[in-house]
Design a protein around this motif. Structure first.
Motif, PDB file in Angstrom:
ATOM      1  N   SER A  23     -23.253 -14.420  12.087  1.00 57.29           N
ATOM      2  CA  SER A  23     -23.137 -13.601  11.010  1.00 57.29           C
ATOM      3  C   SER A  23     -21.349 -13.111  11.336  1.00 57.29           C
ATOM      4  N   GLY A  24     -21.339 -12.728  12.679  1.00 54.93           N
ATOM      5  CA  GLY A  24     -19.869 -12.362  13.156  1.00 54.93           C
ATOM      6  C   GLY A  24     -19.079 -13.236  13.124  1.00 54.93           C
ATOM      7  N   PHE A  25     -19.495 -14.494  13.453  1.00 58.13           N
ATOM      8  CA  PHE A  25     -18.530 -15.696  13.471  1.00 58.13           C
ATOM      9  C   PHE A  25     -18.093 -16.126  12.286  1.00 58.13           C
ATOM     10  N   LYS A  26     -18.821 -16.044  11.186  1.00 55.54           N
ATOM     11  CA  LYS A  26     -18.740 -16.397   9.684  1.00 55.54           C
ATOM     12  C   LYS A  26     -17.729 -15.186   9.167  1.00 55.54           C
ATOM     13  N   HIS A  27     -17.919 -14.203   9.739  1.00 58.85           N
ATOM     14  CA  HIS A  27     -17.162 -12.873   9.022  1.00 58.85           C
ATOM     15  C   HIS A  27     -15.680 -12.865   9.619  1.00 58.85           C
ATOM     16  N   ALA A  28     -15.713 -13.511  10.758  1.00 60.99           N
ATOM     17  CA  ALA A  28     -14.227 -13.855  11.240  1.00 60.99           C
ATOM     18  C   ALA A  28     -13.497 -14.917  10.430  1.00 60.99           C
ATOM     19  N   LEU A  29     -14.099 -15.902  10.166  1.00 58.93           N
ATOM     20  CA  LEU A  29     -13.744 -16.944   9.456  1.00 58.93           C
ATOM     21  C   LEU A  29     -13.035 -16.620   7.864  1.00 58.93           C
ATOM     22  N   LYS A  30     -14.075 -15.722   7.245  1.00 63.09           N
ATOM     23  CA  LYS A  30     -13.909 -15.361   6.135  1.00 63.09           C
ATOM     24  C   LYS A  30     -12.444 -14.462   6.010  1.00 63.09           C
ATOM     25  N   THR A  31     -12.486 -13.538   7.115  1.00 63.75           N
ATOM     26  CA  THR A  31     -11.350 -12.616   7.270  1.00 63.75           C
ATOM     27  C   THR A  31     -10.201 -13.495   7.100  1.00 63.75           C
ATOM     28  N   TYR A  32     -10.021 -14.664   8.142  1.00 59.12           N
ATOM     29  CA  TYR A  32      -8.998 -15.483   7.897  1.00 59.12           C
ATOM     30  C   TYR A  32      -8.922 -16.472   6.858  1.00 59.12           C
ATOM     31  N   GLY A  33      -9.744 -16.181   5.913  1.00 55.50           N
ATOM     32  CA  GLY A  33      -9.527 -17.169   4.632  1.00 55.50           C
ATOM     33  C   GLY A  33     -10.024 -18.585   5.036  1.00 55.50           C
ATOM     34  N   ILE A  34     -10.894 -18.877   5.873  1.00 54.02           N
ATOM     35  CA  ILE A  34     -11.282 -20.171   6.310  1.00 54.02           C
ATOM     36  C   ILE A  34     -12.936 -20.109   5.570  1.00 54.02           C
ATOM     37  N   ASN A  35     -13.033 -21.412   4.994  1.00 51.61           N
ATOM     38  CA  ASN A  35     -14.318 -21.667   4.341  1.00 51.61           C
ATOM     39  C   ASN A  35     -15.510 -22.165   5.427  1.00 51.61           C
ATOM     40  N   THR A  36     -16.688 -21.215   5.186  1.00 51.73           N
ATOM     41  CA  THR A  36     -17.597 -21.434   6.300  1.00 51.73           C
ATOM     42  C   THR A  36     -18.624 -22.411   5.912  1.00 51.73           C
ATOM     43  N   ASP A  37     -18.401 -22.992   4.660  1.00 51.72           N
ATOM     44  CA  ASP A  37     -19.378 -24.332   4.516  1.00 51.72           C
ATOM     45  C   ASP A  37     -19.321 -25.212   5.647  1.00 51.72           C
ATOM     46  N   ASN A  51     -24.062  -8.113  19.046  1.00 53.05           N
ATOM     47  CA  ASN A  51     -24.124  -9.563  18.946  1.00 53.05           C
ATOM     48  C   ASN A  51     -23.203 -10.011  17.780  1.00 53.05           C
ATOM     49  N   PHE A  52     -22.918  -9.064  16.686  1.00 53.70           N
ATOM     50  CA  PHE A  52     -21.924  -9.528  15.697  1.00 53.70           C
ATOM     51  C   PHE A  52     -20.599  -9.503  16.008  1.00 53.70           C
ATOM     52  N   LYS A  53     -20.378  -8.607  16.833  1.00 56.09           N
ATOM     53  CA  LYS A  53     -18.903  -8.400  17.478  1.00 56.09           C
ATOM     54  C   LYS A  53     -18.713  -9.592  18.242  1.00 56.09           C
ATOM     55  N   ALA A  54     -19.668 -10.113  19.211  1.00 59.64           N
ATOM     56  CA  ALA A  54     -19.570 -11.054  20.088  1.00 59.64           C
ATOM     57  C   ALA A  54     -19.027 -12.432  19.151  1.00 59.64           C
ATOM     58  N   GLY A  55     -19.748 -12.749  18.357  1.00 64.75           N
ATOM     59  CA  GLY A  55     -19.551 -14.069  17.382  1.00 64.75           C
ATOM     60  C   GLY A  55     -18.359 -13.850  16.474  1.00 64.75           C
ATOM     61  N   GLU A  56     -17.928 -12.590  16.280  1.00 64.61           N
ATOM     62  CA  GLU A  56     -16.623 -12.267  15.619  1.00 64.61           C
ATOM     63  C   GLU A  56     -15.451 -12.530  16.485  1.00 64.61           C
ATOM     64  N   LEU A  57     -15.725 -11.968  17.762  1.00 62.68           N
ATOM     65  CA  LEU A  57     -14.551 -11.932  18.829  1.00 62.68           C
ATOM     66  C   LEU A  57     -14.170 -13.382  19.126  1.00 62.68           C
ATOM     67  N   ALA A  58     -15.383 -14.213  19.202  1.00 64.35           N
ATOM     68  CA  ALA A  58     -15.234 -15.700  19.785  1.00 64.35           C
ATOM     69  C   ALA A  58     -14.329 -16.328  18.605  1.00 64.35           C
ATOM     70  N   ALA A  59     -14.728 -16.102  17.542  1.00 67.06           N
ATOM     71  CA  ALA A  59     -14.411 -16.942  16.543  1.00 67.06           C
ATOM     72  C   ALA A  59     -12.682 -16.557  16.249  1.00 67.06           C
ATOM     73  N   SER A  60     -12.306 -14.994  16.220  1.00 71.56           N
ATOM     74  CA  SER A  60     -11.112 -14.635  15.966  1.00 71.56           C
ATOM     75  C   SER A  60     -10.115 -15.230  16.900  1.00 71.56           C
ATOM     76  N   PHE A  61     -10.592 -15.075  18.383  1.00 72.19           N
ATOM     77  CA  PHE A  61      -9.848 -15.853  19.435  1.00 72.19           C
ATOM     78  C   PHE A  61      -9.185 -17.080  19.297  1.00 72.19           C
ATOM     79  N   LEU A  62     -10.164 -18.044  18.793  1.00 67.68           N
ATOM     80  CA  LEU A  62     -10.061 -19.268  18.669  1.00 67.68           C
ATOM     81  C   LEU A  62      -8.966 -19.611  17.327  1.00 67.68           C
ATOM     82  N   ILE A  63      -9.003 -18.664  16.296  1.00 66.84           N
ATOM     83  CA  ILE A  63      -8.215 -18.929  15.131  1.00 66.84           C
ATOM     84  C   ILE A  63      -6.818 -18.252  15.629  1.00 66.84           C
TER      85      ILE A  63
END
Length: 355
Positions: A202-216, A166-178
């Motif tokens: 957690s996976g979603f927010k990890h992707a945002l941080k990887t791309y330098g996007i604020n998660t607040d 599920n971590f990868k699922a959230g990360e994959l979804a956010a990364s694709f949008l970015i």
């Protein structure tokens, strides 16, 4: 009423030989004898006495499946696949319990299943470390978790955990949008600290941080009433859309939802108000339920290898029921992106659109 003695008499064999056929003990039996007995059973329309079988063996060829809601198509699909594999590959049937993620319901179903002689269950639950699960295990119930387990404490696992990562699922979804140039993102979820949900976020927010996007401020939690939850996910999606329209001056450009049904509810609500998907907002779900491809626009989503997961669950559960001493393990299956029409995409090589 036709009995086992009638079958034995017609086939010209002993009652114990017929019993061996009924219970699958045919390894040492001649092919001609087996075929004759099976034909006699068919001709006489004989139905084995399941109660008698249970009394003799102490269990039945049946497993339990506890799910949070029949109304969630993802769980309905899981039950359908499990039933087919269990019946065709192992000769087992399933008993389904609709728990609504309530401890009392989970406990009740486990007790009822045990009373019927069922000694194995696949459980979709937020926390399989609860007292009623531990008690059921102590009393001989074999349990497989489909919702994941918390292995962060490095404690020895009590049961198998077989789930999508599920971590990868959230990360994959956010990364694709970015990757499509969408950086104003929101994750829409339902109230409840369920492990699978927390891992997706957690996976979603990890992707945002990887791309330098604020998660607040990137997580929207809908606090449903008892009438909501898994049983009314589309309604939760419409409620989330209304909340964003009322409380945000500017709508996010990209939204990841906890599952497909919430996404479909949001799309329906936005479109009814003239907001275009994906031109105004891109939305991506998680699950890949059959309804996702039927929506207009069809829903981009994250898919899990549910067939492989179901096969692994049944293989390990039935092995335990039949005496194997397998050591509990955690199995994580990789999700994949299913790219459809609800995300405004940049044309790239390697991105295939599934219609």
């Amino acid at each position: 009423m036709v009995g086992i003695k009638d079958v034995a008499k017609k086939a010209g064999v002993s009652v114990s030989t017929v019993s061996n056929v009924i219970n699958g003990r045919t390894n040492q039996m001649r092919k001609e004898t087996l075929e004759r007995i099976e034909q006699c059973i068919k001709d006489l329309h004989y139905l084995p006495n399941k109660s008698a079988q249970q009394l003799k063996s102490g269990q039945v060829k049946m497993i339990g499946v506890l799910i949070p809601s029949f109304m969630n198509p993802n769980f309905a699909a899981l039950v359908n696949i499990l039933e087919k594999i269990a019946r065709e590959n192992y000769g087992y049937q399933i008993m389904i319990g609709n728990t609504n993620r309530q401890d009392k319901q989970e406990q009740h179903f486990l007790e009822e299943m045990s009373a019927f002689g069922i000694s194995g269950a696949i459980v979709v639950s937020a926390d399989t470390e609860k007292k009623h699960f531990k008690k059921a295990i102590e009393n001989g119930m074999n349990i497989i978790s489909y919702d994941g387990v918390d292995s962060s404490q490095n404690e020895e696992l009590l049961i198998d955990s077989i789930s999508m990562d599920n971590f990868k699922a959230g990360e994959l979804a956010a990364s694709f949008l970015i990757q499509q140039g969408i950086r104003d993102l929101m994750f829409v979820t339902i109230h409840g600290d369920f492990l699978s949900r927390m891992n997706k976020i957690s996976g979603f927010k990890h992707a945002l941080k990887t791309y330098g996007i604020n998660t607040d401020g990137t997580e929207l939690v809908i606090k449903e009433t008892e009438d909501f939850g898994d049983a009314d996910l589309i309604r939760i999606g419409t409620k989330a859309a209304d909340y964003l329209l009322k409380n945000r001056k500017k709508l996010p450009k990209g939204i990841v939802t906890i599952n497909d049904m919430v996404a479909l509810g949001m799309i329906s609500r936005f479109q009814s108000l003239g907001i275009k998907i994906p031109d105004d907002i891109s939305i991506i779900g998680i699950d890949d339920t059959y309804l996702s491809a039927l929506m207009s626009p069809s829903l981009t989503t994250i898919s899990s290898p549910i067939n492989k997961m179901a096969q692994q669950m049944l293989k390990r559960l039935i092995s335990r029921i039949e005496g194997s001493k397998l050591k509990p393990k955690e199995f994580l299956y990789m999700p994949k992106l299913v790219c459809r029409k609800s995300v405004k995409t940049i044309e790239k090589k390697g991105i295939k659109v599934k219609h």
